[in-house]
Scaffold this motif. Structure first.
Motif, PDB file in Angstrom:
ATOM      1  N   ASP A 115       0.846  -1.190   0.000  1.00 13.94           N
ATOM      2  CA  ASP A 115       0.000   0.000   0.000  1.00 13.94           C
ATOM      3  C   ASP A 115       0.882   1.240   0.000  1.00 13.94           C
ATOM      4  O   ASP A 115       1.836   1.337   0.786  1.00 13.94           O
ATOM      5  CB  ASP A 115      -0.900   0.023   1.233  1.00 13.94           C
ATOM      6  CG  ASP A 115      -2.004  -1.009   1.165  1.00 13.94           C
ATOM      7  OD1 ASP A 115      -2.678  -1.085   0.127  1.00 13.94           O
ATOM      8  OD2 ASP A 115      -2.197  -1.749   2.154  1.00 13.94           O
ATOM      9  N   VAL A 116       0.537   2.194  -0.846  1.00  8.69           N
ATOM     10  CA  VAL A 116       1.299   3.437  -0.953  1.00  8.69           C
ATOM     11  C   VAL A 116       0.356   4.603  -0.652  1.00  8.69           C
ATOM     12  O   VAL A 116      -0.732   4.683  -1.233  1.00  8.69           O
ATOM     13  CB  VAL A 116       1.902   3.595  -2.362  1.00  8.69           C
ATOM     14  CG1 VAL A 116       2.626   4.921  -2.495  1.00  8.69           C
ATOM     15  CG2 VAL A 116       2.854   2.444  -2.664  1.00  8.69           C
ATOM     16  N   PRO A 117       0.724   5.536   0.243  1.00 13.46           N
ATOM     17  CA  PRO A 117      -0.115   6.708   0.482  1.00 13.46           C
ATOM     18  C   PRO A 117      -0.373   7.482  -0.821  1.00 13.46           C
ATOM     19  O   PRO A 117       0.479   7.513  -1.719  1.00 13.46           O
ATOM     20  CB  PRO A 117       0.711   7.548   1.462  1.00 13.46           C
ATOM     21  CG  PRO A 117       1.593   6.553   2.144  1.00 13.46           C
ATOM     22  CD  PRO A 117       1.924   5.521   1.098  1.00 13.46           C
ATOM     23  N   LYS A 118      -1.541   8.093  -0.901  1.00 13.44           N
ATOM     24  CA  LYS A 118      -1.955   8.744  -2.143  1.00 13.44           C
ATOM     25  C   LYS A 118      -0.934   9.761  -2.639  1.00 13.44           C
ATOM     26  O   LYS A 118      -0.625   9.806  -3.839  1.00 13.44           O
ATOM     27  CB  LYS A 118      -3.314   9.419  -1.942  1.00 13.44           C
ATOM     28  CG  LYS A 118      -3.832  10.142  -3.178  1.00 13.44           C
ATOM     29  CD  LYS A 118      -5.310  10.480  -3.044  1.00 13.44           C
ATOM     30  CE  LYS A 118      -5.620  11.349  -1.863  1.00 13.44           C
ATOM     31  NZ  LYS A 118      -7.055  11.702  -1.785  1.00 13.44           N
ATOM     32  N   ALA A 119      -0.370  10.571  -1.752  1.00  9.74           N
ATOM     33  CA  ALA A 119       0.588  11.597  -2.173  1.00  9.74           C
ATOM     34  C   ALA A 119       1.827  10.964  -2.804  1.00  9.74           C
ATOM     35  O   ALA A 119       2.324  11.435  -3.835  1.00  9.74           O
ATOM     36  CB  ALA A 119       0.985  12.468  -0.985  1.00  9.74           C
ATOM     37  N   ASP A 120       2.316   9.890  -2.201  1.00 13.58           N
ATOM     38  CA  ASP A 120       3.484   9.195  -2.757  1.00 13.58           C
ATOM     39  C   ASP A 120       3.140   8.535  -4.087  1.00 13.58           C
ATOM     40  O   ASP A 120       3.938   8.537  -5.033  1.00 13.58           O
ATOM     41  CB  ASP A 120       3.999   8.141  -1.783  1.00 13.58           C
ATOM     42  CG  ASP A 120       4.536   8.745  -0.495  1.00 13.58           C
ATOM     43  OD1 ASP A 120       4.883   9.947  -0.493  1.00 13.58           O
ATOM     44  OD2 ASP A 120       4.601   8.023   0.515  1.00 13.58           O
ATOM     45  N   TYR A 121       1.949   7.953  -4.146  1.00 13.38           N
ATOM     46  CA  TYR A 121       1.526   7.301  -5.382  1.00 13.38           C
ATOM     47  C   TYR A 121       1.465   8.297  -6.542  1.00 13.38           C
ATOM     48  O   TYR A 121       1.900   7.988  -7.660  1.00 13.38           O
ATOM     49  CB  TYR A 121       0.156   6.644  -5.195  1.00 13.38           C
ATOM     50  CG  TYR A 121      -0.426   6.150  -6.496  1.00 13.38           C
ATOM     51  CD1 TYR A 121       0.014   4.961  -7.071  1.00 13.38           C
ATOM     52  CD2 TYR A 121      -1.393   6.891  -7.174  1.00 13.38           C
ATOM     53  CE1 TYR A 121      -0.493   4.518  -8.277  1.00 13.38           C
ATOM     54  CE2 TYR A 121      -1.912   6.459  -8.376  1.00 13.38           C
ATOM     55  CZ  TYR A 121      -1.460   5.272  -8.925  1.00 13.38           C
ATOM     56  OH  TYR A 121      -1.966   4.843 -10.138  1.00 13.38           O
ATOM     57  N   LEU A 122       0.948   9.484  -6.292  1.00 14.15           N
ATOM     58  CA  LEU A 122       0.818  10.470  -7.366  1.00 14.15           C
ATOM     59  C   LEU A 122       2.175  10.893  -7.914  1.00 14.15           C
ATOM     60  O   LEU A 122       2.313  11.163  -9.106  1.00 14.15           O
ATOM     61  CB  LEU A 122       0.030  11.682  -6.873  1.00 14.15           C
ATOM     62  CG  LEU A 122      -1.457  11.418  -6.604  1.00 14.15           C
ATOM     63  CD1 LEU A 122      -2.131  12.661  -6.007  1.00 14.15           C
ATOM     64  CD2 LEU A 122      -2.184  10.999  -7.880  1.00 14.15           C
ATOM     65  N   VAL A 123       3.189  10.938  -7.050  1.00 13.08           N
ATOM     66  CA  VAL A 123       4.552  11.241  -7.521  1.00 13.08           C
ATOM     67  C   VAL A 123       5.046  10.110  -8.422  1.00 13.08           C
ATOM     68  O   VAL A 123       5.596  10.356  -9.506  1.00 13.08           O
ATOM     69  CB  VAL A 123       5.503  11.437  -6.326  1.00 13.08           C
ATOM     70  CG1 VAL A 123       6.953  11.571  -6.807  1.00 13.08           C
ATOM     71  CG2 VAL A 123       5.101  12.671  -5.530  1.00 13.08           C
ATOM     72  N   MET A 124       4.840   8.865  -7.991  1.00 13.12           N
ATOM     73  CA  MET A 124       5.227   7.718  -8.801  1.00 13.12           C
ATOM     74  C   MET A 124       4.464   7.687 -10.123  1.00 13.12           C
ATOM     75  O   MET A 124       5.032   7.384 -11.178  1.00 13.12           O
ATOM     76  CB  MET A 124       4.970   6.428  -8.016  1.00 13.12           C
ATOM     77  CG  MET A 124       5.736   6.327  -6.720  1.00 13.12           C
ATOM     78  SD  MET A 124       5.143   4.973  -5.662  1.00 13.12           S
ATOM     79  CE  MET A 124       5.543   3.570  -6.688  1.00 13.12           C
ATOM     80  N   LEU A 125       3.193   7.994 -10.050  1.00 14.00           N
ATOM     81  CA  LEU A 125       2.350   7.979 -11.239  1.00 14.00           C
ATOM     82  C   LEU A 125       2.818   9.010 -12.260  1.00 14.00           C
ATOM     83  O   LEU A 125       2.943   8.709 -13.456  1.00 14.00           O
ATOM     84  CB  LEU A 125       0.894   8.252 -10.841  1.00 14.00           C
ATOM     85  CG  LEU A 125      -0.108   8.359 -11.983  1.00 14.00           C
ATOM     86  CD1 LEU A 125      -0.226   7.034 -12.716  1.00 14.00           C
ATOM     87  CD2 LEU A 125      -1.472   8.802 -11.447  1.00 14.00           C
ATOM     88  N   GLN A 126       3.085  10.219 -11.800  1.00 13.25           N
ATOM     89  CA  GLN A 126       3.523  11.272 -12.713  1.00 13.25           C
ATOM     90  C   GLN A 126       4.817  10.880 -13.424  1.00 13.25           C
ATOM     91  O   GLN A 126       4.959  11.076 -14.635  1.00 13.25           O
ATOM     92  CB  GLN A 126       3.727  12.589 -11.963  1.00 13.25           C
ATOM     93  CG  GLN A 126       4.122  13.752 -12.877  1.00 13.25           C
ATOM     94  CD  GLN A 126       4.259  15.055 -12.117  1.00 13.25           C
ATOM     95  OE1 GLN A 126       4.134  15.101 -10.899  1.00 13.25           O
ATOM     96  NE2 GLN A 126       4.520  16.127 -12.839  1.00 13.25           N
ATOM     97  N   ALA A 127       5.735  10.283 -12.682  1.00 13.31           N
ATOM     98  CA  ALA A 127       7.004   9.864 -13.284  1.00 13.31           C
ATOM     99  C   ALA A 127       6.798   8.753 -14.306  1.00 13.31           C
ATOM    100  O   ALA A 127       7.549   8.646 -15.282  1.00 13.31           O
ATOM    101  CB  ALA A 127       7.965   9.396 -12.198  1.00 13.31           C
ATOM    102  N   ALA A 128       5.757   7.924 -14.093  1.00 10.37           N
ATOM    103  CA  ALA A 128       5.526   6.791 -14.988  1.00 10.37           C
ATOM    104  C   ALA A 128       4.749   7.168 -16.242  1.00 10.37           C
ATOM    105  O   ALA A 128       4.960   6.577 -17.304  1.00 10.37           O
ATOM    106  CB  ALA A 128       4.788   5.687 -14.245  1.00 10.37           C
TER     107      ALA A 128
END
Length: 205
Positions: free
Chosen positions: A184-197
């Motif tokens: 599980d990844v907190p939403k804020a961290d996930y959005l950073v990962m998502l943007q990079a991907a």
């Protein structure tokens, strides 16, 4: 479904759907009979880190026997049908006619894909999801034979690694997915990962 943000939109297009994925949203329906969908944005997002993906020894042993013919994108609609079937541990489904139509269109556009397990010419398991940039968003899986969907997941990860994908999104985590290394990844961290991907050019699946 903590942190879910719901808003009903009866006229979603494939372009809007891809845009939603790019900002961390994904659609669901209340039931197969409800034609409308709503957006979901969990506070904790499930992912499987591609570099720490884990395959159990028992599954490795099963895979060495090559019980299935694994194919990609040869029966996308049939895989969706399999995922939408009512089974003992899942009497209802969120895959409605609107979702079927949208993902079929994404498949035609090269943004939705299936991994399929075949046995003697019969589809016995599979999964489907959406690719965008270097991200793959897993949607659903089904299995009519022991290990069929698990083996499809292993082949999916091998494919994603080979093609240079950076993110495998599972939406939520389950005990089943955690055996493969899902976290599980907190939403804020996930959005950073998502943007990079999703920023790089769209990768071939």
């Amino acid at each position: 479904m903590a942190g879910a943000r719901r808003g009903r939109y009866p006229t979603i297009t494939a372009d809007i759907l891809l845009r939603a994925y790019s900002i961390g949203l994904f659609p669901m329906a209340d039931s197969a009979d409800d034609p409308e969908i709503f957006w979901v944005e969990p506070d904790l997002r499930g992912i499987i880190p591609l570099d720490t993906f884990h395959v159990s020894k028992s599954l490795q042993k099963a895979m060495r026997k090559a019980p299935f013919d694994i194919r990609f994108d040869t029966a996308f609609a049939a895989v969706m049908d399999g995922c939408a079937e009512a089974v003992d541990n899942r009497p209802s489904t969120w895959i409605n006619s609107t979702i079927r139509s949208l993902y079929t269109e994404l498949h035609a556009l090269g943004h939705a894909h299936s991994v399929e397990a075949w046995e003697d010419g019969e589809l016995v398991g599979g999964l489907y999801g959406v690719s965008l940039g270097a991200a793959f968003f897993g949607e659903s899986m089904f299995s009519r034979r022991t290990n069929a969907s698990k083996i499809c997941l292993v082949h999916l990860v091998e494919r994603l690694r080979a093609q240079g994908f950076r993110l495998l999104d599972t939406q939520f985590t389950t005990d089943h997915l955690k055996t493969f290394g899902a976290i599980d990844v907190p939403k804020a961290d996930y959005l950073v990962m998502l943007q990079a991907a999703v920023e790089p050019p769209h990768l071939a699946f």
